[in-house]
Design an enzyme around this catalytic site. Structure first.
Site, PDB file in Angstrom:
ATOM      1  N   THR A  31       0.831  -1.146  -0.005  1.00  0.00           N
ATOM      2  CA  THR A  31       0.015   0.169   0.117  1.00  0.00           C
ATOM      3  C   THR A  31       0.783   1.167   0.006  1.00  0.00           C
ATOM      4  O   THR A  31       0.307   2.516  -0.070  1.00  0.00           O
ATOM      5  CB  THR A  31      -0.859   0.096   1.221  1.00  0.00           C
ATOM      6  N   HIS A  84       2.737  -8.108   7.897  1.00  0.00           N
ATOM      7  CA  HIS A  84       3.893  -7.504   8.432  1.00  0.00           C
ATOM      8  C   HIS A  84       4.729  -8.298   9.460  1.00  0.00           C
ATOM      9  O   HIS A  84       4.557  -8.248  10.521  1.00  0.00           O
ATOM     10  CB  HIS A  84       3.588  -5.955   8.950  1.00  0.00           C
ATOM     11  N   THR A 135       8.238  -1.135   6.401  1.00  0.00           N
ATOM     12  CA  THR A 135       8.808  -0.894   5.799  1.00  0.00           C
ATOM     13  C   THR A 135      10.193   0.247   5.531  1.00  0.00           C
ATOM     14  O   THR A 135      11.209   0.036   5.316  1.00  0.00           O
ATOM     15  CB  THR A 135       8.315  -0.868   3.936  1.00  0.00           C
TER      16      THR A 135
END
Length: 533
Positions: free
Chosen positions: A128, A457, A503
């Site tokens: 995203t 994640h 990230t």
């Protein structure tokens, strides 16, 4: 070591790409070979599939990422076409479940939504693009704040950070204002409702070109750039083993999945940056087995809901004309319209959660035509609270040498459990999610906790630490304890309990690791040159 070092990078996502770029920029005589087990999806290596305008082409790119189900690559990845059942391997579009139910799948009954992507760019082709900064206890304690700030700024540059992508949306501004009213006085200054930082480049027409690993690779994939001449990307090439001479890594053995031929690629440094499951699996298969390998698995428990925006409430901050302008702008790129995305970031002590609020004209699920809030004029928000999972040794992926997976590696078993600590925070976050939803409108999907693994994640399975005491896999510069010439990267290194998209944090950690690797390889080259001279 050679005056012209070769560096092998395993994995082509944003982390592996950061290492490749920083190492080539810092070592003028080095060569980087990057290995990716999956196919290249787009003409530009590692580009986000969200940038593909044609729906059929986008669907094809996502299918090719889905590992064992990856179209014409299925048989080369280890499963004959006859074993495939529709939906067996797919989780979120572009990913494949690890515990997909077929022969050779992982065992993850307590972590059923665990999934990966197998393609050039890794999850960076499907993510995203959310890149909030870590804060408070999310940050790694043995990296001081001044260095953290520098690492984060460099990582944001690599990812093309854009903090004002949705700031001009009147609809987004109205949502933000309602949330500010609801939570007024409860959040630290600077940690209230705000637009979500993302990775991408705004275009003149108001759309966004989303950043994938291609943005990180940058000059390495630009024809004619001198750095590109020293960079090689091999897709559909599976790294089978990290080879060593004693405790010194000498290179990697790889299999060309097109021809089934194996070969040895010598390397002065190996960087393993696949994902939080397949990276430790490769280390295990190579006989590199620190006590903490695969353990301390964390992710973000996620509570989600969908809310229909209330016209009267939104009308206090945005006009009908502004709504029409927003819808018209979004319609210019129907395949991936720029959405108004807001958030309430992680803060301590009172808001150890991360809320994302994403505007959409439609619900992510079909609504009956006669439902009271179907075709709501002001649209909807899809809301999700990400929460912490506190690291425990017991939460782990382990490997079985006696049972091969579909690729012939030691098969995985994932053990994972939410404890009272997580359940308490989930309960509080669910109450807050309900408050946020009621401040904006009416629920059309009640808050619910997603199955374990849903966040994608995955962290902690190669965690970094300040001492070689059995509780970490890598040192503070991402070097595997007790093994020379081996660096690891990715979300798996994060040792803390986090609630935000990881990230940016992982790229920042990679920047630190790459700087240390450049320093060491440069020193070795200088020493070798001195001896030769």
């Amino acid at each position: 070591m050679s005056h012209h070092p070769t560096i092998a990078v395993v994995g082509s996502g944003p982390i592996g790409s950061a290492y490749a770029r920083l190492l080539l920029e810092g070592l003028p005589d080095a060569r980087v070979v990057m290995f990716e087990a999956g196919p290249q999806l787009t003409e530009r290596p590692g580009e986000s599939v969200r940038n593909i305008a044609d729906p059929d082409e986008k669907a094809r790119a996502r299918e090719l990422s889905q590992g064992p189900q990856a179209g014409r690559f299925r048989e080369s990845l280890g499963l004959p076409a006859g074993t495939v059942v529709e939906g067996m391997f797919t989780a979120r579009q572009g990913t494949h479940l690890l515990d997909f139910g077929g022969e050779g799948s992982a065992h993850a009954p307590t972590f059923p939504a665990a999934a990966g992507a197998t393609n050039v760019g890794g999850q960076g082709a499907h993510w995203t693009c959310a890149i909030p900064r870590p804060s408070f206890s999310e940050k790694v304690s043995f990296i001081d704040d001044a260095e953290w700030d520098d690492l984060i700024v460099v990582a944001e540059g690599l990812l093309h950070a854009q903090s004002a992508a949705f700031a001009d949306s009147a609809v987004g501004g109205g949502i933000r204002s309602l949330l500010e009213e609801e939570f007024a006085g409860e959040l630290p200054e600077g940690y209230g409702p705000s637009t979500l930082p993302v990775a991408g480049d705004p275009q003149p027409d108001g759309t966004m070109r989303w950043a994938g690993a291609d943005a990180v690779l940058g000059p390495l994939i630009e024809p004619g750039n001198p750095l590109a001449e020293r960079f090689e990307l091999r897709d559909l090439t599976l790294v089978r083993r990290i080879e060593r001479d004693g405790d010194v890594v000498t290179g990697v053995t790889v299999e060309d999945l097109r021809t089934k031929q194996t070969s040895f690629v010598p390397a002065d440094l190996v960087v393993v940056a696949a994902d939080a499951f397949r990276s430790p699996q490769l280390l295990w298969a190579s006989g590199i087995r620190p006590a903490a390998l695969g353990h301390y698995l964390t992710e973000h428990p996620v509570v989600i809901s969908t809310v229909a925006l209330d016209a009267e409430k939104m009308g206090r901050f945005a006009t009908e004309e502004q709504l029409d302008e927003e819808l018209a702008r979004r319609a210019t790129n129907a395949a991936d319209p720029v959405a108004a995305v807001n958030r309430i970031p992680f803060s301590e002590p009172d808001h150890p959660f991360s809320l994302q609020v994403m505007y959409s004209e439609t619900t992510p699920f079909p609504m009956p035509e006669d439902a009271p809030l179907a075709r709501n004029r002001w649209g909807y928000v899809n809301m999700g609270y990400g929460m912490r999972k506190f690291p425990r040794y017991e939460d782990a992926v382990t490997f079985d040498d006696a049972e091969p997976d579909y690729r012939g590696f030691p098969n995985m078993t994932i053990e994972y459990e939410l404890t009272d600590a997580e359940r308490a925070e989930i309960e509080v976050a669910t109450v807050r999610l309900r408050r946020a939803g009621e401040a904006l409108g009416a629920f059309v999907a009640e808050p619910r906790l997603l199955p374990n693994g849903s966040s994608l994640h995955y962290q902690g399975t190669m965690r970094m630490g300040p001492a070689d005491d059995g509780t970490s896999v890598a040192d503070p510069w991402s070097r595997v304890w007790g093994v020379e010439n081996l660096v690891v990267g990715g979300n798996a290194l994060i040792p803390t309990a986090t609630a935000m998209n990881p990230t940016l944090m992982s790229v920042a950690i990679a920047v630190r690791g790459a700087r240390k690797a450049v320093e060491q390889l440069s020193a070795r080259a200088d020493a070798a040159a001195s001896v030769a001279g």
